[in-house]
Design an enzyme around this catalytic site. Structure first.
Site, short mmCIF file in Angstrom:
data_model
loop_
_atom_site.label_atom_id
_atom_site.label_comp_id
_atom_site.label_asym_id
_atom_site.label_seq_id
_atom_site.Cartn_x
_atom_site.Cartn_y
_atom_site.Cartn_z
N GLU A 3 0.85 -1.13 0.00
CA GLU A 3 -0.03 0.10 -0.05
C GLU A 3 0.88 1.28 -0.08
O GLU A 3 0.51 2.13 -0.61
CB GLU A 3 -1.00 -0.13 1.10
CG GLU A 3 -1.94 -1.25 1.10
CD GLU A 3 -2.62 -1.35 2.43
OE1 GLU A 3 -4.02 -1.88 2.32
OE2 GLU A 3 -2.37 -1.06 3.60
N GLN A 54 -8.87 -8.11 12.80
CA GLN A 54 -10.18 -8.95 13.23
C GLN A 54 -9.67 -9.83 14.33
O GLN A 54 -10.91 -10.30 15.08
CB GLN A 54 -10.52 -9.65 11.83
CG GLN A 54 -11.54 -8.85 11.14
CD GLN A 54 -12.74 -8.67 11.96
OE1 GLN A 54 -13.31 -9.25 12.76
NE2 GLN A 54 -13.36 -7.39 11.51
#
Length: 441
Positions: free
Chosen positions: A178, A327
């Site tokens: 990214e 998560q």
């Protein structure tokens, strides 16, 4: 009468990352008093740090104040401080803040102190190649990235210009991919036409990893898709390449062809994580074991062996080879809170933590991302839309979502970057702090 019997159950939560914050919120209506201790006064949405570093978002949009997030939760209080010691026998934690040290007692403890950047034993690299674990890191990198273009504009030596316009990102996981993609977009799409003496499109963006693939945890198909998109952006990807040294003006790497040097003013470290020092301190205090990364080996229900009142969650725990992703932290934090609620309700506890994998996402450039969700694999625009929706869902606070969308619109639809302000203080603060610490008695 025993004073402890008159008190409500006291839960201390260490860390306000995903694990700590979601554990706190899961105890909102429980008959407990929660004390959340964190080293900063804000919750950090770490997956978007690279967008702060590349001028897309401001730090406030990914770091809402904890007190604002929890202002309606009457059974929770927030304390500023870094927990340095846990005493399981006395059931208390010791924390330090600027100019003060204090202790907090607990009946149940959830340790969610996250992870730190790992330089694989070469901590001296941090001065020259900041990681991506904090707001300070992101702001320092923003200053370095945009200053490199400014300095290249006034430089006259071709070799110095080339060094300033060479950006090296170490680590081809989601953060590294990214980051490399956004620097490439800056150089090739956003900045051209704004300088007179240099052409930002001549910049070199180099992504390095010791592994043979980018995004190795996403599978071969998505890894190949990501690699192709990086090449389209002009990113030079060097795999099977190990970093052996980093200094102020460059980086030395070793590959099959031998050892060589890359001259670069801006290096970014996105490879490797390690558990915080608190993890080993707690292991020594409880007799628990740690894995190679320093994470606590916990029971299946996330408790520390021999101490059913202590839970280690998120990046702090070593369990079933679970990845260090948001998560896992969210779900394990909620699980620990659920176990405390069951115990207080007189219900059986000890149920193992079961992780539900909601998938993995990584954005490469505007309108291009990869997503792995169960059996499904998405790349390109569909992957990017999934990335957009998921990140909006987990950004804390309505205001943060609205302003993030506005800045994404400016950056992805237009050609601007809303947050390009950088100061010398941000760039040099790390070095100044180190020099200050060295002068202390």
């Amino acid at each position: 009468m025993d004073e402890r019997a008159e008190q409500r159950h006291r839960v201390v939560i260490v860390g306000a990352g995903f694990g700590g914050l979601f554990a706190t919120k899961a105890l909102k209506n429980a008959p407990v008093d929660v004390t959340l201790i964190n080293g900063t006064a804000y919750h950090l949405f770490q997956p978007l740090l690279y967008q702060v570093a590349t001028g897309i978002l401001s730090e406030g949009e990914i770091a809402p104040p904890i007190r604002e997030v929890l202002k309606r939760q009457r059974n929770a209080r927030t304390l500023l401080g870094t927990v340095t010691r846990i005493d399981p026998d006395a059931r208390k934690v010791t924390a330090v803040a600027p100019g003060i040290s204090y202790e907090v007692e607990y009946d149940s403890l959830i340790v969610a102190a996250g992870a730190s950047q790992s330089y694989f034993g070469n901590d001296n690299f941090a001065e020259f190649a900041p990681g991506m674990k904090s707001i300070d890191d992101a702001l320092e990198l923003r200053g370095r990235i945009f200053s490199a273009f400014e300095l290249a504009e006034i430089e006259t030596d071709p070799a110095a210009i080339e060094r300033l316009l060479t950006f090296v990102v170490v680590g081809a996981g989601p953060t590294g991919v990214e980051m490399a993609g956004q620097i490439a977009e800056l150089a090739h799409r956003h900045l051209p036409g704004q300088y007179h003496s240099i052409d930002p499109r001549q910049s070199r963006i180099i992504l390095i990893d010791a592994l043979p693939t980018v995004l190795s945890t996403f599978g071969d198909h998505l890894s190949t898709q990501a690699l192709r998109q990086l090449h389209r952006l002009g990113v030079e990807v060097e795999l099977n390449t190990k970093v052996v040294d980093v200094d102020d003006t460059g980086i030395e790497v070793e590959a099959a062809g031998g050892r060589r040097r890359i001259e670069s003013a801006t290096k970014i470290w996105a490879a490797g994580v390690a558990a915080p020092t608190l993890s080993r301190q707690l292991a020594e205090a409880t007799g628990a074991e740690v894995d190679r990364a320093g994470r606590l080996k916990v029971n299946p229900d996330t408790t520390v062996p021999g101490h059913p009142e202590i839970y280690a969650v998120g990046d702090m725990m070593s369990l079933d080879q679970l990845p260090g992703v948001a998560q896992v932290a969210i779900q394990s934090g909620r699980h620990a809170a659920g176990q405390i609620r069951k115990r207080l309700a007189g219900q059986p506890t000890g149920q193992p933590f079961k992780y539900f994998d909601k998938g993995s996402l990584a954005t490469i450039s505007r309108f291009s991302a990869v997503a792995s969700v169960g059996r499904f694999r998405f790349a390109g625009l569909i992957g990017w839309l999934l990335w957009l929706v998921v990140h909006l869902l987990y950004l804390v606070g309505f205001k943060n979502r609205v302003t993030a969308v506005m800045h994404w619109f400016v950056s992805f639809i237009g050609r601007g970057r809303s947050e390009r302000v950088a100061t010398f203080q941000q760039v040099y603060a790390r070095r100044a702090l180190q020099e200050y610490q060295h002068r202390l008695p």
